[in-house]
Design a protein around this motif. Structure first.
Motif, short mmCIF file in Angstrom:
data_model
loop_
_atom_site.label_atom_id
_atom_site.label_comp_id
_atom_site.label_asym_id
_atom_site.label_seq_id
_atom_site.Cartn_x
_atom_site.Cartn_y
_atom_site.Cartn_z
N HIS A 48 0.91 -1.14 0.05
CA HIS A 48 -0.06 0.08 0.10
C HIS A 48 0.81 1.30 0.14
O HIS A 48 1.69 1.49 0.87
N LEU A 49 0.63 1.92 -1.17
CA LEU A 49 1.46 3.07 -1.37
C LEU A 49 0.87 4.50 -1.52
O LEU A 49 0.03 4.73 -2.20
N PRO A 50 0.87 5.36 -0.48
CA PRO A 50 0.11 6.72 -0.39
C PRO A 50 0.76 7.69 -1.53
O PRO A 50 1.98 7.78 -1.75
N ALA A 51 -0.21 8.28 -2.17
CA ALA A 51 0.14 9.65 -2.75
C ALA A 51 -0.03 10.49 -1.74
O ALA A 51 -1.05 11.07 -1.13
N THR A 52 1.12 11.02 -1.33
CA THR A 52 1.25 11.99 0.13
C THR A 52 1.07 13.52 -0.34
O THR A 52 1.05 13.97 -1.10
N THR A 53 0.54 14.02 0.85
CA THR A 53 0.22 15.46 0.93
C THR A 53 1.58 16.22 0.50
O THR A 53 1.51 17.29 0.06
N ALA A 54 2.74 15.69 1.03
CA ALA A 54 3.85 16.54 0.50
C ALA A 54 4.10 16.58 -0.95
O ALA A 54 4.63 17.76 -1.30
N ALA A 55 3.66 15.52 -1.56
CA ALA A 55 3.80 15.92 -3.28
C ALA A 55 2.42 16.79 -3.66
O ALA A 55 2.83 17.32 -4.57
N GLY A 56 1.41 16.71 -2.68
CA GLY A 56 0.50 17.74 -3.25
C GLY A 56 0.90 18.96 -2.99
O GLY A 56 0.37 20.07 -3.46
N SER A 57 1.90 19.17 -1.97
CA SER A 57 2.18 20.38 -1.53
C SER A 57 3.30 21.02 -2.54
O SER A 57 3.25 22.44 -2.71
N LEU A 58 4.05 20.15 -3.39
CA LEU A 58 5.17 20.64 -4.13
C LEU A 58 4.53 20.99 -5.20
O LEU A 58 4.99 21.89 -6.07
N ASP A 59 3.45 20.18 -5.63
CA ASP A 59 3.13 20.55 -6.97
C ASP A 59 1.49 20.40 -7.00
O ASP A 59 1.03 19.24 -6.28
N PRO A 60 0.55 21.18 -7.25
CA PRO A 60 -0.84 20.97 -7.12
C PRO A 60 -1.42 19.81 -7.66
O PRO A 60 -2.50 19.37 -7.16
N GLN A 61 -0.95 19.30 -8.74
CA GLN A 61 -1.29 17.90 -9.17
C GLN A 61 -0.46 16.66 -8.57
O GLN A 61 -0.40 15.61 -9.21
N GLY A 62 0.31 16.89 -7.54
CA GLY A 62 1.41 15.94 -7.24
C GLY A 62 0.65 14.56 -6.86
O GLY A 62 1.45 13.76 -7.12
N ARG A 63 -0.38 14.61 -6.13
CA ARG A 63 -0.95 13.27 -5.64
C ARG A 63 -1.60 12.72 -6.77
O ARG A 63 -1.38 11.30 -6.98
N GLU A 64 -2.24 13.29 -7.83
CA GLU A 64 -2.47 12.70 -9.06
C GLU A 64 -1.62 12.05 -9.78
O GLU A 64 -1.57 10.79 -10.24
N LYS A 65 -0.44 12.82 -9.77
CA LYS A 65 0.75 12.24 -10.62
C LYS A 65 1.57 10.90 -10.08
O LYS A 65 1.86 10.16 -10.51
N MET A 66 1.24 10.88 -8.40
CA MET A 66 1.82 9.91 -7.87
C MET A 66 1.14 8.71 -8.09
O MET A 66 1.27 7.54 -8.16
N ILE A 67 -0.42 8.93 -8.09
CA ILE A 67 -1.23 7.78 -8.29
C ILE A 67 -1.13 7.21 -9.80
O ILE A 67 -1.10 6.03 -10.07
N LEU A 68 -0.74 8.16 -10.67
CA LEU A 68 -0.46 7.75 -12.07
C LEU A 68 0.87 7.15 -12.34
O LEU A 68 1.11 6.35 -13.22
N ALA A 69 1.80 7.36 -11.20
CA ALA A 69 3.04 6.53 -11.04
C ALA A 69 3.11 5.27 -10.60
O ALA A 69 3.92 4.41 -10.31
N GLY A 70 1.76 4.95 -9.77
CA GLY A 70 1.77 3.41 -8.96
C GLY A 70 1.25 3.57 -7.65
O GLY A 70 1.22 2.35 -6.98
N ALA A 71 0.78 4.73 -7.22
CA ALA A 71 0.48 4.83 -5.56
C ALA A 71 -0.98 4.37 -5.81
O ALA A 71 -1.74 4.29 -6.71
N ASN A 72 -1.57 3.92 -4.57
CA ASN A 72 -2.84 3.49 -4.14
C ASN A 72 -3.64 3.83 -3.30
O ASN A 72 -4.65 3.29 -2.73
#
Ligand code: 5AD
Ligand code: FES
Length: 337
Positions: A251-275
């Motif tokens: 289980h791999l979260p798309a984290t808040t830090a990613a969303g804080s660095l880039d407005p689409q950061g969490r979406e991008k993490m999901i598209l890179a394999g997070a769930n």
């Protein structure tokens, strides 16, 4: 490292970021489907005894307000998440000596008696094996403790003299006590190399973790790492994909830090394999004081609003939110040694 892991690392080193993401996402969809698991994050104390150099709420930072949710307030926050339909809660705090294991165990027991079918994750730092046992007996199911960096020298320097072995021992104790265990690391700490990143990912695989949390390091202005370079999100995205390829079931979260660095950061993490996503269910007035890094998102949106926002964001990347407990898919997860 076995042959399959070596091949994956070689692929990681040679593939472009989008190609890597495509392969990791396909594997993620095969194993986890197109749902994203929700974990309600409740940050219940920012009072910290430690002085990690990267962290905005380190003991040495006096430029903000300390808070601690009382046990009744913490229970109320968990009940709020429960009422919103969530069945997986993460209680996270700084290493706060007021929250003794006895106090924490009492809150865990009260939350579990009100919400018996919910999974309860703690993320409250290093404790003794006996303390982990007591918290497990009170009803905790899972524990998160990032190792932060697998480079022992860098770890000791950035963690103000505490060695990597302390966290590795704690992770071992947690596993032996039958927890579903999560760990992880920051991406782009000053002083790390490409090899550090790969070693971090391999350590996650070797530890057989149930959950792995990673995110970009974001320098905080009131820490010794103020002014360190900000590494772009791409490195975190590549690491997300590498982790998914190494650990299909994790289980791999798309984290808040990613969303804080880039407005689409969490979406991008999901598209890179997070769930997984971890909506912030901390009472709104407290949130602005849990700034591990600057620019943190979701500081004003109460639970329902944040869930609505996440639903729309995930629809945009072809994902549906799941309110289920989302237990570990790893074999033997939660077995007592
Ligand atoms: N930038 C990004 N992540 C951070 N964390 C702590 N400080 C920072 C920072 N400046 C992460 C650590 C910790 C988790 C709760 O937040 O990995 O384990
Ligand atoms: Fe929290 Fe958008 S995800 S407000």
């Amino acid at each position: 490292m076995n042959d399959a892991m070596r091949d994956t690392v070689v692929y990681y080193l040679t593939a472009g970021t989008l190609e890597l993401a495509d392969r990791a996402r396909a594997l993620c969809e095969e194993v986890h489907g197109k749902t994203v698991l929700l974990r309600a994050l409740i940050e219940f104390s920012n009072t910290c005894a430690l002085n990690c150099h990267y962290c905005g709420i380190r003991a040495g930072n006096h430029a903000f307000e300390r808070y601690r949710l009382e046990p009744t307030e913490l229970l109320a926050a968990a009940l709020g998440a429960y009422a919103a339909g969530l069945r997986s809660f993460v209680l996270q705090s700084a290493e706060d000596p007021w929250y003794t294991t006895a106090r924490l165990a009492a809150v865990v027991a009260s939350i579990k008696s009100s919400c018996p079918e919910a999974a309860l994750t703690l993320s409250c730092g290093v404790k003794t094996r006996a303390e982990y046992r007591e918290l497990k007996a009170a009803g905790a199911d899972r524990y998160l403790l990032r190792f932060e960096t697998s480079d022992p020298e860098l770890h000791r320097r950035l963690r103000d003299g505490i060695g990597l072995g302390t966290r590795l021992k704690a992770l071992e104790d947690l596993k032996a006590e039958g927890y579903q265990v999560g760990s992880g690391f920051m991406v782009g700490l000053p002083g790390e190399t490409e090899k550090t990143g790969i070693d971090n990912a391999l350590l996650c695989a070797e530890l057989g973790l149930d959950m792995v949390g990673i995110g970009p390091f974001i320098p905080h202005p009131a820490t010794p790492l103020a002014g360190s370079p900000q590494v772009g999100l791409e490195k975190t995205l590549r690491m997300t994909s590498l982790l998914r390829l190494l650990m299909p079931k994790v289980h791999l979260p798309a984290t808040t830090a990613a969303g804080s660095l880039d407005p689409q950061g969490r979406e991008k993490m999901i598209l890179a394999g997070a769930n997984v996503l971890m909506p912030n269910m901390t009472p709104v007035p407290a949130r602005k004081n849990y700034l591990l890094y600057p620019g943190k998102i979701c500081l004003d949106e109460a639970g329902e609003k944040c869930l609505g926002c996440l639903r729309i964001r995930m629809l945009g990347v072809g994902r549906e939110l799941s309110y289920a407990r989302g237990d570990s898919l790893m074999e033997g997860a939660g077995n007592v040694a």
